[in-house]
Write a protein that holds these residues in place. Structure first.
Motif, mmCIF file in Angstrom:
data_model
loop_
_atom_site.group_PDB
_atom_site.id
_atom_site.type_symbol
_atom_site.label_atom_id
_atom_site.label_comp_id
_atom_site.label_asym_id
_atom_site.label_seq_id
_atom_site.Cartn_x
_atom_site.Cartn_y
_atom_site.Cartn_z
ATOM 1 N N LEU A 159 0.846 -1.186 0.000
ATOM 2 C CA LEU A 159 0.000 0.000 0.000
ATOM 3 C C LEU A 159 0.880 1.234 0.000
ATOM 4 N N LEU A 160 0.628 2.148 -0.922
ATOM 5 C CA LEU A 160 1.466 3.349 -1.014
ATOM 6 C C LEU A 160 0.586 4.591 -0.899
ATOM 7 N N ASP A 161 0.858 5.398 0.110
ATOM 8 C CA ASP A 161 0.035 6.580 0.372
ATOM 9 C C ASP A 161 0.700 7.814 -0.222
ATOM 10 N N GLU A 162 0.249 8.239 -1.366
ATOM 11 C CA GLU A 162 0.829 9.379 -2.080
ATOM 12 C C GLU A 162 2.345 9.337 -2.041
ATOM 13 N N PRO A 163 2.926 8.259 -2.551
ATOM 14 C CA PRO A 163 4.349 8.020 -2.310
ATOM 15 C C PRO A 163 5.280 9.048 -2.946
ATOM 16 N N PHE A 164 4.811 9.729 -3.978
ATOM 17 C CA PHE A 164 5.735 10.615 -4.692
ATOM 18 C C PHE A 164 5.411 12.091 -4.495
ATOM 19 N N SER A 165 4.387 12.388 -3.717
ATOM 20 C CA SER A 165 3.902 13.766 -3.702
ATOM 21 C C SER A 165 4.849 14.720 -2.977
ATOM 22 N N ALA A 166 5.771 14.169 -2.164
ATOM 23 C CA ALA A 166 6.693 15.073 -1.468
ATOM 24 C C ALA A 166 7.970 15.317 -2.280
ATOM 25 N N LEU A 167 8.020 14.742 -3.492
ATOM 26 C CA LEU A 167 9.251 14.851 -4.273
ATOM 27 C C LEU A 167 9.103 15.895 -5.371
ATOM 28 N N ASP A 168 10.217 16.376 -5.878
ATOM 29 C CA ASP A 168 10.080 17.381 -6.937
ATOM 30 C C ASP A 168 9.774 16.711 -8.287
ATOM 31 N N ALA A 169 9.262 17.518 -9.218
ATOM 32 C CA ALA A 169 8.621 17.004 -10.430
ATOM 33 C C ALA A 169 9.472 15.992 -11.187
ATOM 34 N N LYS A 170 10.729 16.308 -11.348
ATOM 35 C CA LYS A 170 11.624 15.468 -12.150
ATOM 36 C C LYS A 170 11.798 14.097 -11.494
ATOM 37 N N VAL A 171 12.101 14.110 -10.194
ATOM 38 C CA VAL A 171 12.306 12.856 -9.457
ATOM 39 C C VAL A 171 11.009 12.050 -9.423
ATOM 40 N N ARG A 172 9.912 12.779 -9.290
ATOM 41 C CA ARG A 172 8.606 12.133 -9.228
ATOM 42 C C ARG A 172 8.381 11.289 -10.486
ATOM 43 N N GLN A 173 8.666 11.898 -11.628
ATOM 44 C CA GLN A 173 8.426 11.208 -12.873
ATOM 45 C C GLN A 173 9.342 9.997 -13.028
ATOM 46 N N GLU A 174 10.582 10.182 -12.614
ATOM 47 C CA GLU A 174 11.564 9.108 -12.689
ATOM 48 C C GLU A 174 11.120 7.925 -11.836
ATOM 49 N N LEU A 175 10.719 8.239 -10.586
ATOM 50 C CA LEU A 175 10.333 7.182 -9.656
ATOM 51 C C LEU A 175 9.069 6.474 -10.113
ATOM 52 N N ARG A 176 8.165 7.209 -10.734
ATOM 53 C CA ARG A 176 6.938 6.639 -11.261
ATOM 54 C C ARG A 176 7.251 5.510 -12.232
ATOM 55 N N ARG A 177 8.090 5.836 -13.214
ATOM 56 C CA ARG A 177 8.434 4.835 -14.238
ATOM 57 C C ARG A 177 9.151 3.666 -13.604
ATOM 58 N N TRP A 178 10.003 4.022 -12.654
ATOM 59 C CA TRP A 178 10.788 2.996 -12.004
ATOM 60 C C TRP A 178 9.889 2.056 -11.204
ATOM 61 N N LEU A 179 8.868 2.614 -10.535
ATOM 62 C CA LEU A 179 7.944 1.795 -9.750
ATOM 63 C C LEU A 179 7.161 0.859 -10.670
ATOM 64 N N ARG A 180 6.759 1.377 -11.823
ATOM 65 C CA ARG A 180 6.026 0.565 -12.786
ATOM 66 C C ARG A 180 6.882 -0.639 -13.191
ATOM 67 N N LYS A 181 8.158 -0.365 -13.461
ATOM 68 C CA LYS A 181 9.080 -1.425 -13.871
ATOM 69 C C LYS A 181 9.265 -2.443 -12.744
ATOM 70 N N LEU A 182 9.417 -1.908 -11.534
ATOM 71 C CA LEU A 182 9.609 -2.770 -10.370
ATOM 72 C C LEU A 182 8.400 -3.674 -10.190
ATOM 73 N N HIS A 183 7.206 -3.098 -10.333
ATOM 74 C CA HIS A 183 5.994 -3.894 -10.159
ATOM 75 C C HIS A 183 5.904 -4.998 -11.202
ATOM 76 N N ASP A 184 6.348 -4.709 -12.413
ATOM 77 C CA ASP A 184 6.347 -5.740 -13.445
ATOM 78 C C ASP A 184 7.287 -6.883 -13.089
ATOM 79 N N GLU A 185 8.296 -6.574 -12.261
ATOM 80 C CA GLU A 185 9.239 -7.626 -11.856
ATOM 81 C C GLU A 185 8.718 -8.437 -10.685
ATOM 82 N N ILE A 186 8.118 -7.792 -9.702
ATOM 83 C CA ILE A 186 7.790 -8.512 -8.473
ATOM 84 C C ILE A 186 6.315 -8.869 -8.324
#
Lengths: 357, 278
Positions: A159-186
């Protein structure tokens, strides 16, 4: 089923946070709970985790009734908006925490813990930071450690509660894609809460739109975006122009103008209506292309990356229209502030009823 | 050269002025008066000094002062932590009243506290009556001293822990619970380490205050030579006998031991903080 929620209710004093909500989520899916702030999405997440108790209803995780279990027995991974890392523990100790607090019989050996933590930190690309303290990491790095920590206990659901909302725009976008990739793995069943429609559309397998403690619509991002079930969903997913008017004998009024009503509303005799037009579904030209075009003047020009946002005052409309045109068109038509243009509305959605924004 | 560097790197204005003021203030208020103890002691010579501070009665008073202050501070650590916890974490009627009550030992003249305790625990006092049949004597014993010092040191611990506890996010505990930790594990592994620096500060303050405390203790201690005479009382009685040098000598040793202990505790704290801060 990964997660089954049956008739959940939750009231805070007079305020109904969750209103008889039921939801089924298949195993391995990544779900976005999308809604405006105060709509109950975080409360729902906390109820699933056991951090909040529902007034009534049932929660099943992986087909096991966990309604009345305390959080520590639910076996969920929870990622907080502000990371909630243990700041007096190193990154390694943070991730190992969930394993070290297991009862002695279930606890892995020290070397197993070490291997598992190393594996997880590698997964979140933080293996270089084993001995660092949270205060020595950036926001994005902290959230990755928090994710590794949540995954360490092999949770039934994440469960992730607004996990990226405290981050700045660039990092937010990076982490988003990365989370998607991670989820596809696990492939762990995951729910993340967000108020950012872009994030939900980009990341989720399925979006659940919530408003006032109720589900407004659920479906794949494509379904929800292209076929919004009601005015709220349409309005919430992306920018939109709204025109309040009436629907009358198959015609929708748009200020002083008349448009053909969509097929499903052709037979409506007389009703208040709301007409929605997305900014990118508006065509702009310098010459009149047909007699339905609106005539207007550009009042404002905004640079939005590849697109240019225009604020156009149209004759016969009370409020200005927001339009988006590609940069190329903007240059070719030599558009600028004060220029006269013709506006073609390519696609409208009409909702009747008394929905309020 | 080094000084200039500090000055140049500092963005805040007025370093020279404020540092100068700090040094002046510490000199005028702390260092100069305290140095009088040294200057009063020096003329006495080495041998009389050693004799004065190693007299059995004096040694006994040092031992008593430090041990009672230590146990009182230790007790305050638990009681203060619990009180701070209750005041921060729960809402209940009368909370404000309780919160104000914590500061009372700060405001109350210590002699008043001493007399209150003496009355309460005397063999005919409310509590003394009940304890006497059990053969428990509070008054005229080190236990009585400890009770008085607990009272005096208590607010220090509560008031240092309270703000740290208040600013600690609930999410930290929730995270621990979600990871499978029991309440006890969350407390010992997460909360306590988090509160430890503040706790140490509070306990240090309570301990330091306990060593120097005079007013509240003398009324309950009975001041029996070799048994319940605290070090500050030794100083007072030497002054009463116009033995100024002797009083300074006792004070000097008390001062040196206290200062060394405070310095050590500060060092421990520094070391604790350094580790996890970037």
């Amino acid at each position: 089923m990964g997660i089954e929620l049956q008739n959940i209710n939750k009231q805070f004093g007079e305020y109904k946070a969750i209103d008889n909500l039921s939801l089924n989520i298949a195993s391995g899916e990544l779900i976005a709970l999308l809604g405006p702030s105060g709509c109950g999405k975080t409360t729902l997440l906390r109820i699933i985790a056991g951090l909040e108790l529902a007034d009534s209803g049932k929660i099943l995780l992986e087909n096991k009734d966990t309604t009345n279990l305390p959080p520590r027995k639910k076996n969920v991974g929870f990622v907080f908006q502000h990371y909630a890392l243990f700041r007096r523990l190193t990154v390694f100790e943070n991730v190992a925490f969930g394993l070290k607090v297991l009862p002695f019989r279930e606890r892995p050996s020290r070397s197993e813990i070490r291997d598992r933590v190393a594996h997880l930190l590698k997964l979140v690309q933080m293996d270089w930071a084993l001995t660092r303290y949270p205060s020595q990491l950036s926001g994005g790095q902290r959230q990755r450690v928090a994710l590794a920590r949540a995954l360490a206990v092999n949770p039934r659901v994440l469960l992730l509660d607004e996990p990226f909302s405290a981050l700045d725009a660039k990092v937010r976008q990076e982490l988003r894609r990365w989370l998607r990739k991670l989820h596809d793995e696990i492939h762990v069943t995951s729910i993340f809460v967000t108020h950012d429609q872009e994030e939900a559309l980009e990341l989720a397998d399925k979006i659940v739109v919530i408003n006032k403690g109720r589900i407004e619509q659920q479906g794949t991002p494509q379904e929800v975006y292209d076929h919004p079930a009601n005015a709220f969903v349409y309005n919430f997913l992306g920018n939109v122009n709204v025109f309040h008017g009436r629907i009358h004998n198959g015609k929708v009024s748009l200020g002083a103008h008349q448009l053909d009503a969509p097929d499903d509303l052709k037979n409506v005799e007389e009703k208040p209506s709301q007409t929605f037009v997305r900014p990118h579904e508006i065509g702009i030209s310098r010459i009149r292309s047909n007699d339905k075009d609106l005539e207007g003047t550009i009042r404002e020009v905004r640079l939005q990356g590849g697109q240019i946002g225009l604020n156009i005052e149209c004759q016969g409309l009370d409020n200005p229209i927001e339009a988006e045109v590609p940069r190329e068109l903007f240059v070719n038509l030599q558009l600028a502030k004060g220029v006269q243009v013709f506006v073609t509305i390519n696609r409208v959605r009409v909702f009747t009823g008394d929905y309020e924004i | 050269m080094a000084l200039f560097q500090i000055k140049r790197r500092n963005i805040l204005p007025g370093f020279g002025l404020s540092m100068g003021y700090t040094v002046f203030y510490l000199s005028a208020i702390v260092i100069v008066p305290v140095s009088m103890i040294f200057f009063n002691t020096f003329p006495m010579g080495w041998e009389p000094f050693v004799n004065a501070v190693t007299a059995p009665r004096v040694i006994a008073s040092y031992k008593l002062s430090f041990s009672t202050a230590f146990f009182a501070a230790l007790f305050d650590a638990f009681a203060g932590l619990l009180t701070a916890w209750v005041l921060v974490r729960y809402r209940f009627p009368g909370k404000q009243f309780l919160d104000a009550l914590v500061d009372l030992p700060f405001a109350l003249p210590t002699a008043v506290a001493g007399i209150c305790f003496a009355t309460l625990y005397s063999p005919i006092g409310w509590l003394g009556q009940l304890l006497a049949p059990l053969n428990l004597h509070i008054i005229n014993t080190p236990t009585g001293i400890i009770i008085a010092l607990i009272f005096i040191g208590f607010p220090f611990v509560v008031r240092t822990i309270q703000p740290v506890l208040e600013e600690m996010e609930q999410e930290i505990e929730e995270a621990a619970h979600c990871l499978g930790a029991t309440r006890w594990q969350t407390f010992t592994k997460i909360l306590l380490p988090h509160l430890f620096p503040a706790l140490l500060t509070g306990v240090t303050l309570a301990f330091a205050r306990g060593i120097g405390e005079y007013g509240s203790v003398i009324f309950i201690a009975g001041n029996l030579p070799m048994k319940t005479e605290i070090a500050p009382l030794m100083i007072m009685s030497k002054l009463d006998q116009f033995d100024y040098a002797g009083a300074s000598a006792v004070a000097l040793v008390l001062l040196l031991i206290s200062f060394t202990m405070l310095l050590l505790l500060n060092a421990v704290q520094e070391w604790q903080q350094k580790e996890y801060r970037s």
